[in-house]
Design a protein around this motif. Structure first.
Motif, PDB file in Angstrom:
ATOM      1  N   LEU A 222       0.479  10.541  -5.833  1.00  0.00           N
ATOM      2  CA  LEU A 222       1.042   9.194  -5.807  1.00  0.00           C
ATOM      3  C   LEU A 222       2.467   9.218  -5.274  1.00  0.00           C
ATOM      4  N   GLU A 223       3.278  10.156  -5.730  1.00  0.00           N
ATOM      5  CA  GLU A 223       4.667  10.252  -5.259  1.00  0.00           C
ATOM      6  C   GLU A 223       4.706  10.530  -3.760  1.00  0.00           C
ATOM      7  N   ARG A 224       3.792  11.371  -3.262  1.00  0.00           N
ATOM      8  CA  ARG A 224       3.758  11.675  -1.826  1.00  0.00           C
ATOM      9  C   ARG A 224       3.444  10.419  -1.019  1.00  0.00           C
ATOM     10  N   LEU A 225       2.490   9.634  -1.476  1.00  0.00           N
ATOM     11  CA  LEU A 225       2.136   8.416  -0.756  1.00  0.00           C
ATOM     12  C   LEU A 225       3.310   7.436  -0.708  1.00  0.00           C
ATOM     13  N   ARG A 226       4.099   7.396  -1.767  1.00  0.00           N
ATOM     14  CA  ARG A 226       5.237   6.478  -1.811  1.00  0.00           C
ATOM     15  C   ARG A 226       6.412   6.997  -0.994  1.00  0.00           C
ATOM     16  N   THR A 227       6.741   8.277  -1.139  1.00  0.00           N
ATOM     17  CA  THR A 227       7.926   8.811  -0.448  1.00  0.00           C
ATOM     18  C   THR A 227       7.722   8.916   1.064  1.00  0.00           C
ATOM     19  N   THR A 228       6.484   9.076   1.511  1.00  0.00           N
ATOM     20  CA  THR A 228       6.226   9.091   2.954  1.00  0.00           C
ATOM     21  C   THR A 228       6.193   7.685   3.540  1.00  0.00           C
ATOM     22  N   GLY A 229       6.228   6.666   2.680  1.00  0.00           N
ATOM     23  CA  GLY A 229       6.213   5.291   3.161  1.00  0.00           C
ATOM     24  C   GLY A 229       4.826   4.758   3.438  1.00  0.00           C
ATOM     25  N   VAL A 230       3.779   5.553   3.167  1.00  0.00           N
ATOM     26  CA  VAL A 230       2.414   5.071   3.378  1.00  0.00           C
ATOM     27  C   VAL A 230       2.095   3.944   2.398  1.00  0.00           C
ATOM     28  N   LEU A 231       2.541   4.098   1.151  1.00  0.00           N
ATOM     29  CA  LEU A 231       2.237   3.130   0.099  1.00  0.00           C
ATOM     30  C   LEU A 231       3.451   2.281  -0.234  1.00  0.00           C
ATOM     31  N   HIS A 232       3.268   0.968  -0.166  1.00  0.00           N
ATOM     32  CA  HIS A 232       4.269   0.010  -0.644  1.00  0.00           C
ATOM     33  C   HIS A 232       3.643  -0.805  -1.763  1.00  0.00           C
ATOM     34  N   LEU A 233       4.461  -1.240  -2.702  1.00  0.00           N
ATOM     35  CA  LEU A 233       3.974  -2.088  -3.771  1.00  0.00           C
ATOM     36  C   LEU A 233       4.418  -3.517  -3.507  1.00  0.00           C
ATOM     37  N   ALA A 234       3.448  -4.376  -3.245  1.00  0.00           N
ATOM     38  CA  ALA A 234       3.731  -5.785  -2.968  1.00  0.00           C
ATOM     39  C   ALA A 234       3.702  -6.560  -4.278  1.00  0.00           C
ATOM     40  N   VAL A 235       4.742  -7.324  -4.526  1.00  0.00           N
ATOM     41  CA  VAL A 235       4.847  -8.156  -5.727  1.00  0.00           C
ATOM     42  C   VAL A 235       4.792  -9.608  -5.276  1.00  0.00           C
ATOM     43  N   GLU A 236       3.737 -10.288  -5.653  1.00  0.00           N
ATOM     44  CA  GLU A 236       3.576 -11.684  -5.234  1.00  0.00           C
ATOM     45  C   GLU A 236       3.334 -12.576  -6.437  1.00  0.00           C
ATOM     46  N   TYR A 237       3.768 -13.817  -6.298  1.00  0.00           N
ATOM     47  CA  TYR A 237       3.564 -14.821  -7.329  1.00  0.00           C
ATOM     48  C   TYR A 237       3.677 -16.174  -6.667  1.00  0.00           C
ATOM     49  N   ASP A 238       3.187 -17.194  -7.317  1.00  0.00           N
ATOM     50  CA  ASP A 238       3.193 -18.529  -6.733  1.00  0.00           C
ATOM     51  C   ASP A 238       4.617 -19.068  -6.687  1.00  0.00           C
ATOM     52  N   HIS A 239       5.044 -19.443  -5.490  1.00  0.00           N
ATOM     53  CA  HIS A 239       6.430 -19.878  -5.305  1.00  0.00           C
ATOM     54  C   HIS A 239       6.616 -21.394  -5.434  1.00  0.00           C
ATOM     55  N   GLU A 240       5.586 -22.162  -5.163  1.00  0.00           N
ATOM     56  CA  GLU A 240       5.764 -23.618  -5.142  1.00  0.00           C
ATOM     57  C   GLU A 240       6.271 -24.171  -6.470  1.00  0.00           C
ATOM     58  N   PRO A 241       5.701 -23.776  -7.615  1.00  0.00           N
ATOM     59  CA  PRO A 241       6.232 -24.304  -8.882  1.00  0.00           C
ATOM     60  C   PRO A 241       7.648 -23.815  -9.177  1.00  0.00           C
ATOM     61  N   LEU A 242       8.086 -22.757  -8.492  1.00  0.00           N
ATOM     62  CA  LEU A 242       9.458 -22.286  -8.664  1.00  0.00           C
ATOM     63  C   LEU A 242      10.416 -22.977  -7.696  1.00  0.00           C
ATOM     64  N   GLY A 243       9.901 -23.973  -6.983  1.00  0.00           N
ATOM     65  CA  GLY A 243      10.769 -24.755  -6.117  1.00  0.00           C
ATOM     66  C   GLY A 243      10.729 -24.389  -4.659  1.00  0.00           C
ATOM     67  N   GLN A 244       9.846 -23.482  -4.255  1.00  0.00           N
ATOM     68  CA  GLN A 244       9.733 -23.109  -2.849  1.00  0.00           C
ATOM     69  C   GLN A 244       8.356 -23.531  -2.346  1.00  0.00           C
ATOM     70  N   GLY A 245       8.268 -24.737  -1.819  1.00  0.00           N
ATOM     71  CA  GLY A 245       6.970 -25.304  -1.472  1.00  0.00           C
ATOM     72  C   GLY A 245       6.664 -25.382   0.000  1.00  0.00           C
ATOM     73  N   VAL A 246       7.576 -24.919   0.858  1.00  0.00           N
ATOM     74  CA  VAL A 246       7.366 -25.043   2.300  1.00  0.00           C
ATOM     75  C   VAL A 246       7.332 -23.657   2.925  1.00  0.00           C
TER      76      VAL A 246
END
Length: 330
Positions: A222-246
């Motif tokens: 797991l560390e190798r996949l991350r340090t080589t840049g092959v693996l990124h962790l995407a963090v997503e959540y709904d933005h519209e209710p937080l005030g970003q609707g466009v």
């Protein structure tokens, strides 16, 4: 899962927002590590995390940087009749090599990011399948030459900032610089990446189960996949209710000598989620998230307008995301 409402987001407090910031810094940070930095209990962090998953549709997924594997990503724009757009978007969303699929331009344009696994797959899709698809009126394909990643962390800092020492304690080391030689993956790597695609916070025990590795070996892999840049962790959540609707895609024509500088400059703006130098008549593509259409206008007129080497700009509003980067097709 029921969609979140504006009422549920009225209950978000600074601790919730700091937790989102912490996950942006390291999507796999343990609850105990986050709790120690934020000076709360492990149970509090775990409880807030579960609540964000249900109220904000928080999701964390392992995403492969295909450029590290010697593969090219394409942003494809498909003009089509209104009745065909939904079916075409659903078909593309079902493909395992698409990252996101959007309906745009009044429902007559489908935009997707796709990484064909081979030259044969690329040619079959771009030269054959899409060209023969009924009711498709135009096909535009832009190869991503150089990404300039945006980061919603900058937006979060505007409303609830972690202290600099807290950010330092949570931030993961940057991946190694890109090398000319692509990273080679084996079957064990692929199995681990598939598990992380489903859940970026999959435990080491779960990763052991899918790979057959020992705990120590799974951790090193797991560390190798991350340090080589092959693996990124995407963090997503709904933005519209937080005030970003466009949400919008911008296609800029930039003087070639200023392409790198312009790409880095716009990617640093809090509204920009992603920017990339691409092939085609427009050579810089941006994904932008704003609070209102007036804010989008301000970004266009003041931020983009101040860049003297930008010659043209086309703006396309995203109407509906059919497939998100970290979610199954909807």
């Amino acid at each position: 899962m029921a969609p979140p409402t504006s009422d549920t987001f009225d209950t978000l407090d600074p601790l919730d927002l700091k937790l989102l910031q912490a996950l942006e810094l390291d999507g796999r940070a343990s609850f105990s590590r986050i709790a120690q930095v934020l000076d709360v209990s492990d149970q509090t962090v775990a409880r807030r995390f579960r609540r964000l998953r249900s109220t904000a549709n928080l999701r964390i997924t392992g995403v492969v940087d295909d450029s590290r594997l010697g593969r090219s990503t394409w942003i494809v724009r498909l003009g089509c009749t209104h009745k065909a757009a939904g079916r075409l978007a659903a078909t593309l969303a079902a493909r395992p090599d698409t990252h996101y699929v959007d309906l745009a331009a009044g429902g007559t344009e489908v935009i997707c990011a796709i990484t064909p696994r081979s030259r044969h797959e690329r040619d079959d899709l771009l030269l054959e399948r899409l060209q023969r698809t009924p009711h498709v009126t135009s096909v535009g394909a832009h190869c991503v030459l150089r990404p300039y990643y945006g980061n919603s962390l900058r937006w979060l800092r505007k409303i609830s900032a972690l202290a600099p020492d807290e950010e330092t304690a949570l931030r993961t080391p940057a991946p190694a610089p890109t090398t000319p030689t692509p990273v080679t993956l084996d079957g064990t790597d692929q199995a681990m990446l598939e598990a992380l695609r489903r859940d970026g916070r999959a435990t080491l025990t779960e990763l052991q189960s899918v790979t057959g590795l020992s705990e120590t070996a799974a951790k090193k892999r797991l560390e190798r996949l991350r340090t080589t840049g092959v693996l990124h962790l995407a963090v997503e959540y709904d933005h519209e209710p937080l005030g970003q609707g466009v949400e919008a895609l911008l296609w800029l024509t930039v003087a070639p000598h200023a392409l790198a500088e312009t790409g880095r400059t716009v990617a640093a703006h809090p509204a920009v989620r992603f920017a990339a130098a691409v092939t085609g008549r427009t050579n810089l593509a941006l994904s932008v998230l704003c609070r209102t259409t007036d804010d989008l206008y301000t970004f266009l007129s003041e931020t983009v307008g101040a860049l003297t080497d930008v010659h043209t700009a086309e703006t396309v509003l995203t109407l509906r995301r059919v497939k998100a980067l970290t979610a199954e097709p909807r």
